[in-house]
Design a protein around this motif. Structure first.
Motif, PDB file in Angstrom:
ATOM      1  N   TYR A  65      36.152  45.655  44.802  1.00  0.00           N
ATOM      2  CA  TYR A  65      36.420  46.819  43.957  1.00  0.00           C
ATOM      3  C   TYR A  65      37.216  46.436  42.711  1.00  0.00           C
ATOM      4  O   TYR A  65      36.916  46.895  41.605  1.00  0.00           O
ATOM      5  CB  TYR A  65      37.172  47.899  44.753  1.00  0.00           C
ATOM      6  CG  TYR A  65      36.396  48.336  45.969  1.00  0.00           C
ATOM      7  CD1 TYR A  65      35.249  49.122  45.841  1.00  0.00           C
ATOM      8  CD2 TYR A  65      36.796  47.945  47.240  1.00  0.00           C
ATOM      9  CE1 TYR A  65      34.527  49.504  46.946  1.00  0.00           C
ATOM     10  CE2 TYR A  65      36.069  48.331  48.354  1.00  0.00           C
ATOM     11  CZ  TYR A  65      34.939  49.105  48.214  1.00  0.00           C
ATOM     12  OH  TYR A  65      34.219  49.487  49.307  1.00  0.00           O
ATOM     13  N   SER A  66      38.212  45.587  42.893  1.00  0.00           N
ATOM     14  CA  SER A  66      39.014  45.137  41.747  1.00  0.00           C
ATOM     15  C   SER A  66      38.173  44.292  40.802  1.00  0.00           C
ATOM     16  O   SER A  66      38.267  44.414  39.580  1.00  0.00           O
ATOM     17  CB  SER A  66      40.226  44.325  42.225  1.00  0.00           C
ATOM     18  OG  SER A  66      41.068  45.131  43.002  1.00  0.00           O
ATOM     19  N   ARG A  67      37.339  43.440  41.365  1.00  0.00           N
ATOM     20  CA  ARG A  67      36.470  42.605  40.548  1.00  0.00           C
ATOM     21  C   ARG A  67      35.509  43.464  39.735  1.00  0.00           C
ATOM     22  O   ARG A  67      35.340  43.265  38.529  1.00  0.00           O
ATOM     23  CB  ARG A  67      35.697  41.628  41.424  1.00  0.00           C
ATOM     24  CG  ARG A  67      34.786  40.708  40.629  1.00  0.00           C
ATOM     25  CD  ARG A  67      34.014  39.761  41.556  1.00  0.00           C
ATOM     26  NE  ARG A  67      33.131  38.943  40.791  1.00  0.00           N
ATOM     27  CZ  ARG A  67      33.485  37.888  40.074  1.00  0.00           C
ATOM     28  NH1 ARG A  67      34.742  37.536  40.028  1.00  0.00           N
ATOM     29  NH2 ARG A  67      32.597  37.207  39.387  1.00  0.00           N
ATOM     30  N   ARG A  68      34.893  44.435  40.370  1.00  0.00           N
ATOM     31  CA  ARG A  68      33.940  45.315  39.674  1.00  0.00           C
ATOM     32  C   ARG A  68      34.662  46.080  38.554  1.00  0.00           C
ATOM     33  O   ARG A  68      34.140  46.223  37.457  1.00  0.00           O
ATOM     34  CB  ARG A  68      33.287  46.277  40.642  1.00  0.00           C
ATOM     35  CG  ARG A  68      32.241  47.164  39.995  1.00  0.00           C
ATOM     36  CD  ARG A  68      31.451  47.907  41.069  1.00  0.00           C
ATOM     37  NE  ARG A  68      30.513  48.825  40.486  1.00  0.00           N
ATOM     38  CZ  ARG A  68      29.279  48.512  40.143  1.00  0.00           C
ATOM     39  NH1 ARG A  68      28.843  47.270  40.336  1.00  0.00           N
ATOM     40  NH2 ARG A  68      28.476  49.404  39.632  1.00  0.00           N
ATOM     41  N   PHE A  69      35.881  46.560  38.844  1.00  0.00           N
ATOM     42  CA  PHE A  69      36.642  47.271  37.825  1.00  0.00           C
ATOM     43  C   PHE A  69      36.944  46.352  36.642  1.00  0.00           C
ATOM     44  O   PHE A  69      36.777  46.742  35.484  1.00  0.00           O
ATOM     45  CB  PHE A  69      37.948  47.829  38.400  1.00  0.00           C
ATOM     46  CG  PHE A  69      38.799  48.473  37.347  1.00  0.00           C
ATOM     47  CD1 PHE A  69      38.509  49.741  36.883  1.00  0.00           C
ATOM     48  CD2 PHE A  69      39.878  47.789  36.797  1.00  0.00           C
ATOM     49  CE1 PHE A  69      39.277  50.328  35.884  1.00  0.00           C
ATOM     50  CE2 PHE A  69      40.649  48.371  35.812  1.00  0.00           C
ATOM     51  CZ  PHE A  69      40.348  49.632  35.349  1.00  0.00           C
ATOM     52  N   ALA A  70      37.391  45.141  36.905  1.00  0.00           N
ATOM     53  CA  ALA A  70      37.719  44.202  35.837  1.00  0.00           C
ATOM     54  C   ALA A  70      36.495  43.901  34.975  1.00  0.00           C
ATOM     55  O   ALA A  70      36.586  43.837  33.745  1.00  0.00           O
ATOM     56  CB  ALA A  70      38.303  42.912  36.407  1.00  0.00           C
ATOM     57  N   VAL A  71      35.341  43.751  35.601  1.00  0.00           N
ATOM     58  CA  VAL A  71      34.109  43.452  34.867  1.00  0.00           C
ATOM     59  C   VAL A  71      33.683  44.654  34.022  1.00  0.00           C
ATOM     60  O   VAL A  71      33.213  44.494  32.900  1.00  0.00           O
ATOM     61  CB  VAL A  71      32.978  43.037  35.847  1.00  0.00           C
ATOM     62  CG1 VAL A  71      31.631  42.989  35.149  1.00  0.00           C
ATOM     63  CG2 VAL A  71      33.310  41.678  36.461  1.00  0.00           C
ATOM     64  N   GLU A  72      33.880  45.858  34.541  1.00  0.00           N
ATOM     65  CA  GLU A  72      33.407  47.058  33.839  1.00  0.00           C
ATOM     66  C   GLU A  72      34.480  47.733  32.984  1.00  0.00           C
ATOM     67  O   GLU A  72      34.214  48.744  32.351  1.00  0.00           O
ATOM     68  CB  GLU A  72      32.862  48.055  34.859  1.00  0.00           C
ATOM     69  CG  GLU A  72      31.609  47.541  35.548  1.00  0.00           C
ATOM     70  CD  GLU A  72      31.017  48.570  36.495  1.00  0.00           C
ATOM     71  OE1 GLU A  72      31.478  49.726  36.513  1.00  0.00           O
ATOM     72  OE2 GLU A  72      30.080  48.206  37.211  1.00  0.00           O
TER      73      GLU A  72
END
Length: 187
Positions: free
Chosen positions: A43-50
């Protein structure tokens, strides 16, 4: 500056600063920096990417709010918010309070960003041209290094706070700086 105009100006500067910061960010570089290692939960990774896209969407939405809630005058010449018809716009005041609470500040344009904006302006889809960039407290004065002489407004001023571009006739640096200061103050 009157209250509604001041509030609108403050919100505009902060939203524009956030939008500018997001536009300068490179989504591919962010993703590459995260690498393949699983240091972040999904979830954190997806947020950082988006994050860049999300910030741009939010600032675009706030820009729409500001287009509706902008200063104007009522039938008696008193300043009001055009969106809600009141002297003190609660909508923009609320947005301003939230941005201040999260320490959102306008992003000042630096020399490199001024050069980038001027390069895009002078090149206008054509070949890049060598530029001379001179800094002054309110912005950057930019001109072609090899001026052809046929342009009636060969000098470009990039505003330090907003990044706005304005064309000026060629004149001595000190005079142009003074005149730009008057222009910004609306004199």
């Amino acid at each position: 500056m009157r209250q509604a105009a001041w509030t609108h100006h403050q919100v505009h500067q902060r939203v524009h600063g956030v939008m500018t910061a997001a536009m300068r960010a490179d989504a591919h570089a962010i993703e590459a920096a995260l690498g393949r290692e699983d240091r972040l939960d999904p979830y954190s990774r997806r947020f950082a990417v988006e994050a860049r896209r999300l910030v741009l969407a939010c600032t675009a939405a706030l820009t729409c709010v500001m287009a509706t809630h902008r200063p104007g005058d009522d039938s008696r010449g008193r300043e009001i918010c055009r969106g809600c018809g009141t002297p003190d716009c609660r909508t923009l005041q609320g947005v301003s309070d939230v941005l201040a609470a999260y320490a959102v500040r306008p992003v000042a344009v630096d020399r490199a960003e001024a050069w980038r904006r001027a390069d895009a302006h002078f090149a206008a889809g054509g070949r890049p041209v060598p530029l001379v960039v001179e800094e002054f407290p309110e912005g950057f004065l930019v001109r072609r290094a090899l001026d052809g002489g046929d342009d009636v407004s060969p000098v470009l001023v990039v505003d330090r706070e907003t990044g706005a571009l304005s064309r000026w006739p060629s004149m001595p640096f000190d005079i142009l700086v003074r005149e730009y200061g008057h222009y910004r103050k609306g004199k």
